[in-house]
Design a protein around this motif. Structure first.
Motif, PDB file in Angstrom:
ATOM      1  N   ILE A  27       0.882  -1.172   0.000  1.00  0.00           N
ATOM      2  CA  ILE A  27       0.000   0.000   0.000  1.00  0.00           C
ATOM      3  C   ILE A  27       0.916   1.217   0.000  1.00  0.00           C
ATOM      4  O   ILE A  27       1.794   1.340   0.852  1.00  0.00           O
ATOM      5  CB  ILE A  27      -0.924   0.039   1.226  1.00  0.00           C
ATOM      6  CG1 ILE A  27      -1.792  -1.229   1.288  1.00  0.00           C
ATOM      7  CG2 ILE A  27      -1.812   1.286   1.182  1.00  0.00           C
ATOM      8  CD1 ILE A  27      -2.659  -1.319   2.526  1.00  0.00           C
ATOM      9  N   ILE A  44      -4.165   6.918  -0.791  1.00  0.00           N
ATOM     10  CA  ILE A  44      -3.600   5.751  -1.475  1.00  0.00           C
ATOM     11  C   ILE A  44      -3.371   6.119  -2.933  1.00  0.00           C
ATOM     12  O   ILE A  44      -4.246   6.700  -3.579  1.00  0.00           O
ATOM     13  CB  ILE A  44      -4.525   4.537  -1.321  1.00  0.00           C
ATOM     14  CG1 ILE A  44      -4.553   4.112   0.149  1.00  0.00           C
ATOM     15  CG2 ILE A  44      -4.075   3.398  -2.220  1.00  0.00           C
ATOM     16  CD1 ILE A  44      -5.538   3.010   0.469  1.00  0.00           C
ATOM     17  N   THR A  48      -0.083   0.742  -5.407  1.00  0.00           N
ATOM     18  CA  THR A  48      -0.762  -0.074  -4.399  1.00  0.00           C
ATOM     19  C   THR A  48      -1.316  -1.333  -5.058  1.00  0.00           C
ATOM     20  O   THR A  48      -1.944  -1.264  -6.111  1.00  0.00           O
ATOM     21  CB  THR A  48      -1.899   0.729  -3.743  1.00  0.00           C
ATOM     22  OG1 THR A  48      -1.321   1.838  -3.049  1.00  0.00           O
ATOM     23  CG2 THR A  48      -2.701  -0.115  -2.769  1.00  0.00           C
ATOM     24  N   ARG A  56      -6.422  -1.527   4.172  1.00  0.00           N
ATOM     25  CA  ARG A  56      -6.185  -0.148   3.740  1.00  0.00           C
ATOM     26  C   ARG A  56      -6.534   0.834   4.853  1.00  0.00           C
ATOM     27  O   ARG A  56      -5.818   1.802   5.090  1.00  0.00           O
ATOM     28  CB  ARG A  56      -6.991   0.164   2.490  1.00  0.00           C
ATOM     29  CG  ARG A  56      -6.450  -0.491   1.240  1.00  0.00           C
ATOM     30  CD  ARG A  56      -7.375  -0.236   0.062  1.00  0.00           C
ATOM     31  NE  ARG A  56      -6.754  -0.627  -1.189  1.00  0.00           N
ATOM     32  CZ  ARG A  56      -6.813   0.091  -2.301  1.00  0.00           C
ATOM     33  NH1 ARG A  56      -7.467   1.235  -2.337  1.00  0.00           N
ATOM     34  NH2 ARG A  56      -6.220  -0.333  -3.399  1.00  0.00           N
TER      35      ARG A  56
END
Length: 86
Positions: A27, A44, A48, A56
């Motif tokens: 991530i 994000i 990722t 997350r």
């Protein structure tokens, strides 16, 4: 796990989320840090590979706890978490 924030150092622990799932990957967050060293936003970004929304979310919570050294004005950088099954 890694981070990049030009002109700043971490002044807290590099918090890593606890995760008991089985998804492997990474991530990547783009972070915005204020003049006092607080992470004020984390998004994000590309790179990722984790799709698990729970992971997350806990990763973002960990990012928001990290403290950096103070600087002049706002700084932008990245934090990357890697998750591998042991």
């Amino acid at each position: 796990n890694s981070w990049s924030l030009s002109g700043r150092d971490i002044r807290s622990d590099f918090f890593k989320p606890s995760y008991e799932g089985s998804e492997e990957g990474r991530i990547v967050f783009e972070i915005r840090v204020d003049a006092s060293g607080n992470v004020v936003s984390a998004s994000i970004i590309k790179g990722t590979t984790i799709t698990d929304e729970r992971l997350r979310d806990v990763a973002k919570e960990a990012v928001m706890k990290i403290k950096f050294t103070a600087g002049s004005g706002v700084a932008y950088g990245t934090i990357t978490y890697s998750f591998n099954m042991k």
